[in-house]
Scaffold this motif. Structure first.
Motif, PDB file in Angstrom:
ATOM      1  N   ASP A   7      65.796  60.080  36.594  1.00  0.00           N
ATOM      2  CA  ASP A   7      66.430  58.951  37.011  1.00  0.00           C
ATOM      3  C   ASP A   7      65.658  57.891  37.588  1.00  0.00           C
ATOM      4  O   ASP A   7      64.614  58.038  38.116  1.00  0.00           O
ATOM      5  CB  ASP A   7      67.482  59.324  38.152  1.00  0.00           C
ATOM      6  CG  ASP A   7      68.393  58.057  38.780  1.00  0.00           C
ATOM      7  OD1 ASP A   7      68.518  57.242  37.804  1.00  0.00           O
ATOM      8  OD2 ASP A   7      68.899  58.205  39.836  1.00  0.00           O
ATOM      9  N   SER A   8      65.766  56.661  37.144  1.00  0.00           N
ATOM     10  CA  SER A   8      64.956  55.602  37.412  1.00  0.00           C
ATOM     11  C   SER A   8      65.181  54.842  38.678  1.00  0.00           C
ATOM     12  O   SER A   8      64.329  54.147  39.421  1.00  0.00           O
ATOM     13  CB  SER A   8      64.939  54.426  36.612  1.00  0.00           C
ATOM     14  OG  SER A   8      66.304  53.839  36.303  1.00  0.00           O
ATOM     15  N   GLY A   9      66.483  55.568  39.496  1.00  0.00           N
ATOM     16  CA  GLY A   9      66.534  54.981  40.823  1.00  0.00           C
ATOM     17  C   GLY A   9      67.122  53.356  40.897  1.00  0.00           C
ATOM     18  O   GLY A   9      67.030  52.872  40.051  1.00  0.00           O
ATOM     19  N   PRO A  10      67.299  53.141  42.092  1.00  0.00           N
ATOM     20  CA  PRO A  10      67.633  51.746  42.363  1.00  0.00           C
ATOM     21  C   PRO A  10      66.530  50.713  41.910  1.00  0.00           C
ATOM     22  O   PRO A  10      65.397  51.093  42.225  1.00  0.00           O
ATOM     23  CB  PRO A  10      68.156  51.698  43.728  1.00  0.00           C
ATOM     24  CG  PRO A  10      67.249  52.778  44.487  1.00  0.00           C
ATOM     25  CD  PRO A  10      67.172  53.924  43.469  1.00  0.00           C
ATOM     26  N   PRO A  11      66.764  49.538  41.510  1.00  0.00           N
ATOM     27  CA  PRO A  11      65.658  48.355  41.306  1.00  0.00           C
ATOM     28  C   PRO A  11      65.083  48.294  42.473  1.00  0.00           C
ATOM     29  O   PRO A  11      65.546  48.261  43.506  1.00  0.00           O
ATOM     30  CB  PRO A  11      66.603  47.198  40.726  1.00  0.00           C
ATOM     31  CG  PRO A  11      67.897  47.583  40.939  1.00  0.00           C
ATOM     32  CD  PRO A  11      68.073  49.012  41.431  1.00  0.00           C
ATOM     33  N   ARG A  12      63.735  48.284  42.316  1.00  0.00           N
ATOM     34  CA  ARG A  12      62.716  47.957  43.420  1.00  0.00           C
ATOM     35  C   ARG A  12      62.772  46.392  43.857  1.00  0.00           C
ATOM     36  O   ARG A  12      62.470  46.281  45.014  1.00  0.00           O
ATOM     37  CB  ARG A  12      61.258  48.283  43.136  1.00  0.00           C
ATOM     38  CG  ARG A  12      61.119  49.808  42.798  1.00  0.00           C
ATOM     39  CD  ARG A  12      59.673  49.977  42.105  1.00  0.00           C
ATOM     40  NE  ARG A  12      59.425  51.278  41.972  1.00  0.00           N
ATOM     41  CZ  ARG A  12      59.831  52.340  40.829  1.00  0.00           C
ATOM     42  NH1 ARG A  12      60.804  51.490  39.880  1.00  0.00           N
ATOM     43  NH2 ARG A  12      59.639  53.427  40.759  1.00  0.00           N
ATOM     44  N   PHE A  13      63.246  45.630  42.741  1.00  0.00           N
ATOM     45  CA  PHE A  13      63.063  44.258  43.319  1.00  0.00           C
ATOM     46  C   PHE A  13      64.633  43.492  42.751  1.00  0.00           C
ATOM     47  O   PHE A  13      65.080  43.716  41.844  1.00  0.00           O
ATOM     48  CB  PHE A  13      62.161  43.311  42.309  1.00  0.00           C
ATOM     49  CG  PHE A  13      60.721  43.971  42.302  1.00  0.00           C
ATOM     50  CD1 PHE A  13      59.951  44.089  43.411  1.00  0.00           C
ATOM     51  CD2 PHE A  13      60.173  44.760  41.361  1.00  0.00           C
ATOM     52  CE1 PHE A  13      58.578  44.644  43.594  1.00  0.00           C
ATOM     53  CE2 PHE A  13      59.008  45.285  41.304  1.00  0.00           C
ATOM     54  CZ  PHE A  13      58.111  45.352  42.547  1.00  0.00           C
ATOM     55  N   ASP A  17      62.170  36.162  41.765  1.00  0.00           N
ATOM     56  CA  ASP A  17      61.460  35.484  43.047  1.00  0.00           C
ATOM     57  C   ASP A  17      60.782  36.387  43.912  1.00  0.00           C
ATOM     58  O   ASP A  17      60.090  36.144  44.717  1.00  0.00           O
ATOM     59  CB  ASP A  17      62.424  34.477  43.521  1.00  0.00           C
ATOM     60  CG  ASP A  17      62.422  33.118  42.765  1.00  0.00           C
ATOM     61  OD1 ASP A  17      61.620  32.895  41.945  1.00  0.00           O
ATOM     62  OD2 ASP A  17      63.501  32.588  42.854  1.00  0.00           O
ATOM     63  N   ALA A  18      61.771  37.538  43.999  1.00  0.00           N
ATOM     64  CA  ALA A  18      61.388  38.320  45.152  1.00  0.00           C
ATOM     65  C   ALA A  18      60.067  38.954  44.658  1.00  0.00           C
ATOM     66  O   ALA A  18      59.255  39.539  45.565  1.00  0.00           O
ATOM     67  CB  ALA A  18      62.435  39.579  45.218  1.00  0.00           C
ATOM     68  N   VAL A  19      59.908  39.435  43.264  1.00  0.00           N
ATOM     69  CA  VAL A  19      58.403  40.025  42.915  1.00  0.00           C
ATOM     70  C   VAL A  19      57.515  38.887  43.411  1.00  0.00           C
ATOM     71  O   VAL A  19      56.427  39.418  43.875  1.00  0.00           O
ATOM     72  CB  VAL A  19      58.501  39.988  41.388  1.00  0.00           C
ATOM     73  CG1 VAL A  19      57.111  40.639  40.949  1.00  0.00           C
ATOM     74  CG2 VAL A  19      59.537  40.933  40.974  1.00  0.00           C
ATOM     75  N   VAL A  38      56.345  42.411  35.691  1.00  0.00           N
ATOM     76  CA  VAL A  38      56.720  43.260  36.749  1.00  0.00           C
ATOM     77  C   VAL A  38      57.958  43.706  37.185  1.00  0.00           C
ATOM     78  O   VAL A  38      58.453  44.894  37.039  1.00  0.00           O
ATOM     79  CB  VAL A  38      55.716  43.137  38.123  1.00  0.00           C
ATOM     80  CG1 VAL A  38      56.138  44.046  39.203  1.00  0.00           C
ATOM     81  CG2 VAL A  38      54.368  42.941  37.750  1.00  0.00           C
ATOM     82  N   TYR A  39      58.664  42.484  36.998  1.00  0.00           N
ATOM     83  CA  TYR A  39      60.258  42.761  37.374  1.00  0.00           C
ATOM     84  C   TYR A  39      60.962  43.610  36.067  1.00  0.00           C
ATOM     85  O   TYR A  39      61.677  44.242  36.412  1.00  0.00           O
ATOM     86  CB  TYR A  39      60.644  41.171  37.337  1.00  0.00           C
ATOM     87  CG  TYR A  39      62.312  41.372  37.493  1.00  0.00           C
ATOM     88  CD1 TYR A  39      62.731  41.352  38.678  1.00  0.00           C
ATOM     89  CD2 TYR A  39      63.099  40.754  36.400  1.00  0.00           C
ATOM     90  CE1 TYR A  39      64.298  41.568  38.802  1.00  0.00           C
ATOM     91  CE2 TYR A  39      64.462  40.701  36.647  1.00  0.00           C
ATOM     92  CZ  TYR A  39      65.075  41.156  37.816  1.00  0.00           C
ATOM     93  OH  TYR A  39      66.446  41.228  37.957  1.00  0.00           O
ATOM     94  N   LEU A  40      60.539  43.163  35.004  1.00  0.00           N
ATOM     95  CA  LEU A  40      61.075  43.976  33.821  1.00  0.00           C
ATOM     96  C   LEU A  40      60.731  45.399  33.799  1.00  0.00           C
ATOM     97  O   LEU A  40      61.635  46.157  33.306  1.00  0.00           O
ATOM     98  CB  LEU A  40      60.722  43.188  32.458  1.00  0.00           C
ATOM     99  CG  LEU A  40      61.618  41.965  32.129  1.00  0.00           C
ATOM    100  CD1 LEU A  40      60.999  41.372  30.741  1.00  0.00           C
ATOM    101  CD2 LEU A  40      63.138  42.479  32.044  1.00  0.00           C
ATOM    102  N   ALA A  41      59.582  45.478  34.022  1.00  0.00           N
ATOM    103  CA  ALA A  41      59.054  46.996  33.911  1.00  0.00           C
ATOM    104  C   ALA A  41      59.849  47.787  34.988  1.00  0.00           C
ATOM    105  O   ALA A  41      60.421  48.869  34.492  1.00  0.00           O
ATOM    106  CB  ALA A  41      57.655  46.927  34.285  1.00  0.00           C
ATOM    107  N   LEU A 183      61.019  58.196  38.331  1.00  0.00           N
ATOM    108  CA  LEU A 183      60.137  57.500  37.436  1.00  0.00           C
ATOM    109  C   LEU A 183      59.116  56.682  38.106  1.00  0.00           C
ATOM    110  O   LEU A 183      59.642  55.804  38.873  1.00  0.00           O
ATOM    111  CB  LEU A 183      60.814  56.823  36.631  1.00  0.00           C
ATOM    112  CG  LEU A 183      61.448  57.306  35.165  1.00  0.00           C
ATOM    113  CD1 LEU A 183      62.242  56.390  34.255  1.00  0.00           C
ATOM    114  CD2 LEU A 183      60.209  58.045  34.207  1.00  0.00           C
ATOM    115  N   PRO A 184      57.859  57.081  38.141  1.00  0.00           N
ATOM    116  CA  PRO A 184      56.907  56.093  38.793  1.00  0.00           C
ATOM    117  C   PRO A 184      56.764  54.684  38.040  1.00  0.00           C
ATOM    118  O   PRO A 184      57.041  54.623  37.024  1.00  0.00           O
ATOM    119  CB  PRO A 184      55.586  56.936  38.913  1.00  0.00           C
ATOM    120  CG  PRO A 184      55.620  57.778  37.798  1.00  0.00           C
ATOM    121  CD  PRO A 184      57.094  57.779  37.508  1.00  0.00           C
TER     122      PRO A 184
END
Ligand SMILES: Nc1ncnc2c1ncn2[C@@H]1O[C@H](COP(=O)(O)OP(=O)(O)OP(=O)(O)O)[C@@H](O)[C@H]1O
Ligand SMILES: [Mg+2]
Length: 302
Positions: A7-13, A17-19, A38-41, A183-184
């Motif tokens: 599972d990729s988990g919740p989005p980090r960003f 703009d947050a990135v 970075v956002y898309l990755a 997923l790292p």
């Protein structure tokens, strides 16, 4: 479609703009293309392949993303000859040998383990040396995996990387399969000393990091060089920019801009012009031919 990936988990960003804002807070000045990738990755759960000239902030990007997301950075530094045992895992032979010797000793005393017991013992977790790829796969805390200078490894190791980045699992014959539970974020950097395989490129989002534009370089200098005035940061960025337009063997990189700016601050220089820059060119340029070429050019504009 279930690819069997963790599972990729919740989005980090939350947003682009947050990135960008978050990276700036940890001292990394990104442009739209860097923050966009970075956002898309994160959203697409894809590794990022970062290519570009030396000293343009490729490695730092991964470090800064780790810092920003509060993740542990696991770094696999690539070099020619890097193999599975240094990238993935190996058995701790010395410890295994000691264990066997201790077992033999026990046998003489009539109380030693059988060979089967011993074998099971020496191929257990305690005798495994996890290298960065395995460490990243089995991590349960948030991690950013940095595969630095991937263009230095041979094709075989590149294939291994591809396998890991496609499946996020590692099969250890004696122990079984280790699957990632999360997923790292993964960054691979390359100086483009050789072409990477199409398959690896396909797996990744591609990011070309070039020298920053004038404004961004000025901001990088201001954020990374404590005590520098706005004026000096601006002059430094302008002079470096003009030097990059010359045909040099090795154009000054961002890290050299920073070294130069720090040098000027240490020397107590408050403003710098083209003529004044000549005395410290050796901090920016690393070939005598380049230094002479640049000195001549600076003389002609001053
Ligand atoms: N956008 C940026 N914001 C802040 N600092 C930066 C930025 N780009 C580069 N730097 C600084 O420049 C220096 C060089 O960066 P880094 O080591 O990441 O370069 P690199 O592209 O990995 O170089 P190489 O190809 O030689 O490994 C670092 O000190 C880093 O902090
Ligand atoms: Mg680097």
């Amino acid at each position: 479609m279930n690819l069997g990936l963790p599972d990729s988990g919740p989005p980090r960003f939350e947003s682009l703009d947050a990135v960008r804002g978050g990276l700036a807070q940890v001292g990394y000045l990104a442009d739209d293309s860097i923050s966009g990738v970075v956002y898309l990755a994160d959203r697409l759960s894809k590794p990022v392949l970062v290519e570009g000239p030396a000293g343009t902030g490729k490695t730092q990007l991964a470090k800064s993303v780790a810092e920003l997301t509060g993740a542990r950075l696991i770094r696999l530094q690539c070099y020619e000859g890097l193999d599975e045992s240094k990238a993935l895992y190996e058995w701790n032979y010395r410890k295994q040998l000691l264990r066997i010797q201790a077992g033999e000793h026990g046998k003489q005393e009539q109380e030693g383990p059988s060979w089967a017991e011993l074998e099971e013992d020496i191929f257990s977790e305690d005798f495994l040396l996890a290298r960065p790829l395995l460490e990243a796969i089995r991590a349960t805390d948030p991690v950013v995996l940095l595969v630095d200078e991937v263009d230095r490894v041979e094709l075989e190791t590149e294939a291994l990387l591809l396998e890991i980045l496609s499946e996020y699992q590692v099969s250890i014959p004696e122990l079984g399969t280790v699957r990632a539970t999360q997923l790292p974020m993964v960054f691979l950097t390359s100086n483009n000393t050789r072409e990477l395989s199409e398959a690896l490129k396909r797996r990744c989002l591609y990011l070309h990091v070039d020298y920053p534009d004038l404004d961004r370089e000025r901001e990088i200098v201001r954020s990374r060089v404590p005590g520098i005035s706005e004026e000096l940061a601006d002059q430094v960025a302008r002079i470096v920019r003009s030097l990059r337009t010359l045909e040099l063997r090795k154009a000054p990189s961002v890290s050299e801009t920073l070294d130069w700016a720090r040098t000027l601050v240490i020397l107590g220089v408050e403003t710098i012009d083209a003529a004044g820059a000549r005395d410290t060119l050796h901090v920016l340029l690393k070939y005598q031919g380049d230094i002479e070429r640049a000195a001549k050019e600076l003389l002609s504009v001053s």
